[in-house]
Design a protein around this motif. Structure first.
Motif, PDB file in Angstrom:
ATOM      1  N   ILE A   1      31.327  35.104  38.909  1.00 39.69           N
ATOM      2  CA  ILE A   1      32.282  35.009  37.813  1.00 39.69           C
ATOM      3  C   ILE A   1      31.641  35.536  36.527  1.00 39.69           C
ATOM      4  O   ILE A   1      30.600  35.027  36.084  1.00 39.69           O
ATOM      5  CB  ILE A   1      32.749  33.554  37.604  1.00 39.69           C
ATOM      6  CG1 ILE A   1      33.452  33.029  38.871  1.00 39.69           C
ATOM      7  CG2 ILE A   1      33.691  33.454  36.404  1.00 39.69           C
ATOM      8  CD1 ILE A   1      33.834  31.575  38.792  1.00 39.69           C
ATOM      9  N   ASP A   2      32.252  36.528  35.936  1.00 40.20           N
ATOM     10  CA  ASP A   2      31.761  37.108  34.688  1.00 40.20           C
ATOM     11  C   ASP A   2      32.268  36.253  33.526  1.00 40.20           C
ATOM     12  O   ASP A   2      33.476  36.091  33.339  1.00 40.20           O
ATOM     13  CB  ASP A   2      32.257  38.540  34.551  1.00 40.20           C
ATOM     14  CG  ASP A   2      31.641  39.269  33.351  1.00 40.20           C
ATOM     15  OD1 ASP A   2      31.063  38.589  32.474  1.00 40.20           O
ATOM     16  OD2 ASP A   2      31.766  40.507  33.292  1.00 40.20           O
ATOM     17  N   ILE A   3      31.347  35.705  32.745  1.00 42.80           N
ATOM     18  CA  ILE A   3      31.712  34.832  31.635  1.00 42.80           C
ATOM     19  C   ILE A   3      32.629  35.549  30.640  1.00 42.80           C
ATOM     20  O   ILE A   3      33.497  34.922  30.017  1.00 42.80           O
ATOM     21  CB  ILE A   3      30.438  34.313  30.915  1.00 42.80           C
ATOM     22  CG1 ILE A   3      30.778  33.232  29.889  1.00 42.80           C
ATOM     23  CG2 ILE A   3      29.688  35.449  30.252  1.00 42.80           C
ATOM     24  CD1 ILE A   3      31.121  31.918  30.489  1.00 42.80           C
ATOM     25  N   ALA A   4      32.486  36.867  30.536  1.00 38.81           N
ATOM     26  CA  ALA A   4      33.295  37.633  29.580  1.00 38.81           C
ATOM     27  C   ALA A   4      34.766  37.684  29.975  1.00 38.81           C
ATOM     28  O   ALA A   4      35.642  37.937  29.132  1.00 38.81           O
ATOM     29  CB  ALA A   4      32.751  39.054  29.458  1.00 38.81           C
ATOM     30  N   ASN A   5      35.050  37.408  31.250  1.00 34.01           N
ATOM     31  CA  ASN A   5      36.432  37.460  31.734  1.00 34.01           C
ATOM     32  C   ASN A   5      37.171  36.134  31.603  1.00 34.01           C
ATOM     33  O   ASN A   5      38.348  36.045  31.935  1.00 34.01           O
ATOM     34  CB  ASN A   5      36.449  37.913  33.198  1.00 34.01           C
ATOM     35  CG  ASN A   5      36.003  39.356  33.357  1.00 34.01           C
ATOM     36  OD1 ASN A   5      36.190  40.164  32.451  1.00 34.01           O
ATOM     37  ND2 ASN A   5      35.409  39.670  34.497  1.00 34.01           N
ATOM     38  N   ILE A   6      36.477  35.114  31.132  1.00 29.29           N
ATOM     39  CA  ILE A   6      37.119  33.810  30.961  1.00 29.29           C
ATOM     40  C   ILE A   6      37.743  33.764  29.571  1.00 29.29           C
ATOM     41  O   ILE A   6      37.057  33.721  28.557  1.00 29.29           O
ATOM     42  CB  ILE A   6      36.098  32.663  31.145  1.00 29.29           C
ATOM     43  CG1 ILE A   6      35.480  32.717  32.557  1.00 29.29           C
ATOM     44  CG2 ILE A   6      36.762  31.311  30.915  1.00 29.29           C
ATOM     45  CD1 ILE A   6      34.400  31.692  32.802  1.00 29.29           C
ATOM     46  N   LYS A   7      39.067  33.736  29.507  1.00 26.95           N
ATOM     47  CA  LYS A   7      39.777  33.849  28.240  1.00 26.95           C
ATOM     48  C   LYS A   7      40.520  32.580  27.819  1.00 26.95           C
ATOM     49  O   LYS A   7      40.971  32.469  26.687  1.00 26.95           O
ATOM     50  CB  LYS A   7      40.807  34.998  28.328  1.00 26.95           C
ATOM     51  CG  LYS A   7      40.226  36.340  28.759  1.00 26.95           C
ATOM     52  CD  LYS A   7      39.231  36.879  27.747  1.00 26.95           C
ATOM     53  CE  LYS A   7      38.773  38.283  28.149  1.00 26.95           C
ATOM     54  NZ  LYS A   7      37.764  38.816  27.207  1.00 26.95           N
ATOM     55  N   ASN A   8      40.676  31.631  28.730  1.00 28.32           N
ATOM     56  CA  ASN A   8      41.541  30.477  28.443  1.00 28.32           C
ATOM     57  C   ASN A   8      40.777  29.213  28.067  1.00 28.32           C
ATOM     58  O   ASN A   8      41.275  28.107  28.238  1.00 28.32           O
ATOM     59  CB  ASN A   8      42.451  30.206  29.639  1.00 28.32           C
ATOM     60  CG  ASN A   8      41.660  30.055  30.941  1.00 28.32           C
ATOM     61  OD1 ASN A   8      40.466  30.351  30.987  1.00 28.32           O
ATOM     62  ND2 ASN A   8      42.325  29.594  31.981  1.00 28.32           N
ATOM     63  N   ILE A   9      39.539  29.360  27.591  1.00 32.15           N
ATOM     64  CA  ILE A   9      38.719  28.212  27.185  1.00 32.15           C
ATOM     65  C   ILE A   9      38.247  28.424  25.751  1.00 32.15           C
ATOM     66  O   ILE A   9      37.696  29.478  25.416  1.00 32.15           O
ATOM     67  CB  ILE A   9      37.503  28.023  28.122  1.00 32.15           C
ATOM     68  CG1 ILE A   9      37.967  27.736  29.552  1.00 32.15           C
ATOM     69  CG2 ILE A   9      36.615  26.891  27.623  1.00 32.15           C
ATOM     70  CD1 ILE A   9      36.841  27.590  30.552  1.00 32.15           C
TER      71      ILE A   9
END
Length: 627
Positions: A23-31
């Motif tokens: 999981i790429d941390i840069a792709n997490i947008k909803n936190i």
């Protein structure tokens, strides 16, 4: 920070670590990270604050103290649903030394938090387990929960709202596991002494038997019909007789008499209970020579000595005595899954035979039309709603879903058997087709349901000779089996001598412990007097306890006593006099139990030796045939 956490997870849960790593941390947008009024950081997931916007630390403390009402011990379990920034998890961690099973249902939350918060110290402790799914947690609970352990559920309201269905499923399945494991453990405690006795006495008749491992795949691609004792069998008996040669009939012990009365001689009869088995063969002993016996190695000894056509020994992988036998003979003897019932054992038998269609008849696991068994017994209940036979309470009644959707009355242990079956079909891969022809009975997920006529249509008209195939295996393994029996005999003698040595060490300890317990009746007693009395026997006590746990027969026989001892013994660094008194009383009870166990096991061994001393030298000259 993430790499530091990840290195720990690679050891603790490598599958989870692998998922997180992808999981790429840069792709997490909803936190989002925001400040609570207390100035502590909290996270917002999908526009929902996962912690209190006022004071997340106080929230976690409040939840913990509201949920945990009594002190937790090291073997108790806290299930924490939702990690978030870890406030509730850390409260659970610092407030008790119990085990912690942590599940974060939102893997992107877990990935985000591990990027910024160091949990490596907490995660590295053996008592902490972490996962992102219910299945992993249930497997861990299944492996570690024992009857008497407390299980507490901890969660924040935010997680309950966001993952309500998962939380409900988690609590339900976890409670089912605890209930099932408690029942299993009670069975173990109630039967372990009989298991040891039977395991030893059954060895007398091993020379004229064969282990199931020798028969792996012997009926490959054949059809097995497992006949259980449910009331629906009445409607299928005639059809079974009409199609008798199309399948291998495996009859569970409780239905054996009924089948014979109906003119059906099964190919195999399976026995697994530790006691009360003689009832199943009363009045039909003249027919046993036409039936092949399959018997659990720890089943009651009265069965294996009867004159069956052939005898196959079913060694269970959870049975330490069976493992001992395998370890001192050959892996070829086979260790198989332990069935919670004789029907489950029969399923594993058919699977070991290699059958590609495994069909059940009479597997209702419920009361159909107020009938209990195929022999027509009516369901009778007392005022408390318990299922009874004349004057004797048998089992609690409950209701389960039937195949046709209706709710059916059943025994509480039958409900557990349903669950066991479903767990088997969910977890294991079996290329065989699993069919249940009891369309009026309980629903068992994982089975294919059909009417008996439809089952007959799908199998066609196969032809095979069971006796010939069994005889070939028996004759081919004659010399090998004789050699294995020769090798186990001195090992049993060795166990006999070891147990006698433990007995010699334990008896003087019992005498000293009795004197110590009498000392506590003196009002003037103090630590120095007690210590002076205990000190000379400490090494012997430790040696006996160690030897008991290491000895295969004693450790099985004394499972209840060992469990009680380890649970109740006070391990305080600074015990008071009452603690010491309680410990010495517990020691005396334990060592007295050891003495009684030794007497009973020695008696069983000496009984077995009376026959084995004559049989073993002549085993190689014996020839068994099936006609």
């Amino acid at each position: 920070m993430f790499q530091k956490n990840l290195e720990v997870l690679k050891v603790k849960n490598p599958v989870l670590a692998s998922k997180l790593e992808k999981i790429d941390i840069a792709n997490i947008k909803n936190i989002d990270v925001v400040n609570a009024e207390s100035k502590d950081l909290i996270i917002n997931y999908n526009k929902v604050n996962l912690h209190s916007s006022l004071d997340p630390i106080r929230e976690a403390k409040t939840v913990w103290h509201r949920t945990i009402k009594t002190d937790l011990k090291v073997n108790d379990i806290q299930i924490v649903f939702g990690l978030g920034l870890g406030y509730l998890f850390k409260r659970a961690f610092v407030s008790s030394d119990s085990k912690i099973f942590l599940i974060e249902p939102f893997i992107e939350v877990l990935r985000f938090v591990l990027e910024y918060v160091d949990f490596s110290v907490e995660f590295s402790e053996n008592r902490v387990f972490i996962t992102d799914n219910i299945e992993d947690l249930n497997q861990k609970l299944q492996a570690e929960f024992l009857s008497g352990d407390k299980v507490e559920f901890l969660f924040l309201n935010s997680f309950a709202a966001l993952a309500q269905d998962q939380l409900i499923k988690l609590t339900q399945t976890a409670l089912e596991i605890c209930e099932s494991k408690s029942a299993d453990q009670n069975t173990i405690f109630n039967q372990c002494k009989s298991w040891v006795k039977n395991s030893i006495l059954n060895l007398q008749y091993y020379s004229e038997s064969r282990p199931l491992g020798f028969f792996e795949g012997v009926f490959s691609n054949k059809t097995a019909l497992i006949i259980s004792a449910g009331p629906s069998l009445v409607n299928q008996v005639q059809k079974i007789k009409e199609n008798r040669d199309k399948f291998i009939i495996i009859a569970v012990a409780p239905i054996l008499k009924y089948l014979i009365q109906e003119g059906i001689i099964p190919d195999f009869a399976t026995f697994t209970d530790a006691s009360n088995l003689s009832f199943h063969i009363e009045g039909i002993e003249e027919h046993l020579s036409k039936i092949n016996l399959v018997i659990n190695s720890r089943a009651e000894n009265c069965i294996i000595q009867k004159d069956f056509k052939s005898k196959i020994i079913y060694l269970s992988e959870t049975d330490l005595a069976a493992q001992w036998f395998r370890d001192h003979t050959s892996a070829d003897v086979g260790l198989y899954k332990s069935g919670g019932s004789v029907s489950i054992l029969s399923y594993y038998l058919a699977k070991a035979f290699g059958c590609n269609v495994i069909t059940f008849a009479g597997l209702d696991l419920a009361m159909v039309n107020n009938k209990i068994y195929a022999d027509g017994q009516d369901l009778q209940c007392n005022e408390a709603g318990d299922y009874v036979i004349p004057g004797k309470v048998i089992k609690k009644l409950m209701h389960v879903k039937g195949y046709n959707g209706q709710m059916l009355p059943t025994r509480d242990d039958y409900a557990l058997f349903i669950r066991h079956f479903e767990e088997i079909f969910r977890q294991e891969h079996n290329p065989a087709r699993i069919i249940n022809t009891s369309t009026s009975g309980a629903l068992i997920n994982g089975m294919e349901y059909m009417e008996f006529d439809d089952f007959i249509n799908i199998i066609g008209s196969p032809s095979f000779t069971i006796s010939q195939e069994l005889s070939e295996v028996i004759e081919k393994t004659q010399d090998k089996w004789a050699q294995l029996n020769d090798s186990i005999y001195p090992e049993l003698k060795n166990q006999y001598k070891k147990i006698q040595e433990i007995d010699k060490l334990a008896k003087p300890v019992i005498s000293e412990l009795r004197e110590v317990c009498v000392l506590f009746e003196d009002q003037e007693i103090n630590f120095d007097i007690i210590e002076a009395k205990i000190s000379p026997i400490k090494d012997s006590m430790a040696q006996v306890r160690n030897d008991v746990v290491k000895n295969v027969f004693l450790s099985i026989y004394l499972q209840n006593e060992i469990w009680k001892y380890t649970r109740q013994y006070n391990t305080s660094v600074l015990p008071n006099l009452d603690d010491v008194k309680a410990n010495m009383k517990l020691e005396l009870e334990f060592f007295t139990s050891v003495n009684l166990a030794i007497d009973n096991i020695i008696q069983s061994m000496e009984t077995a030796f009376l026959i084995l001393d004559k049989k073993i030298p002549t085993v190689k000259n014996r020839v068994i045939s099936i006609t």
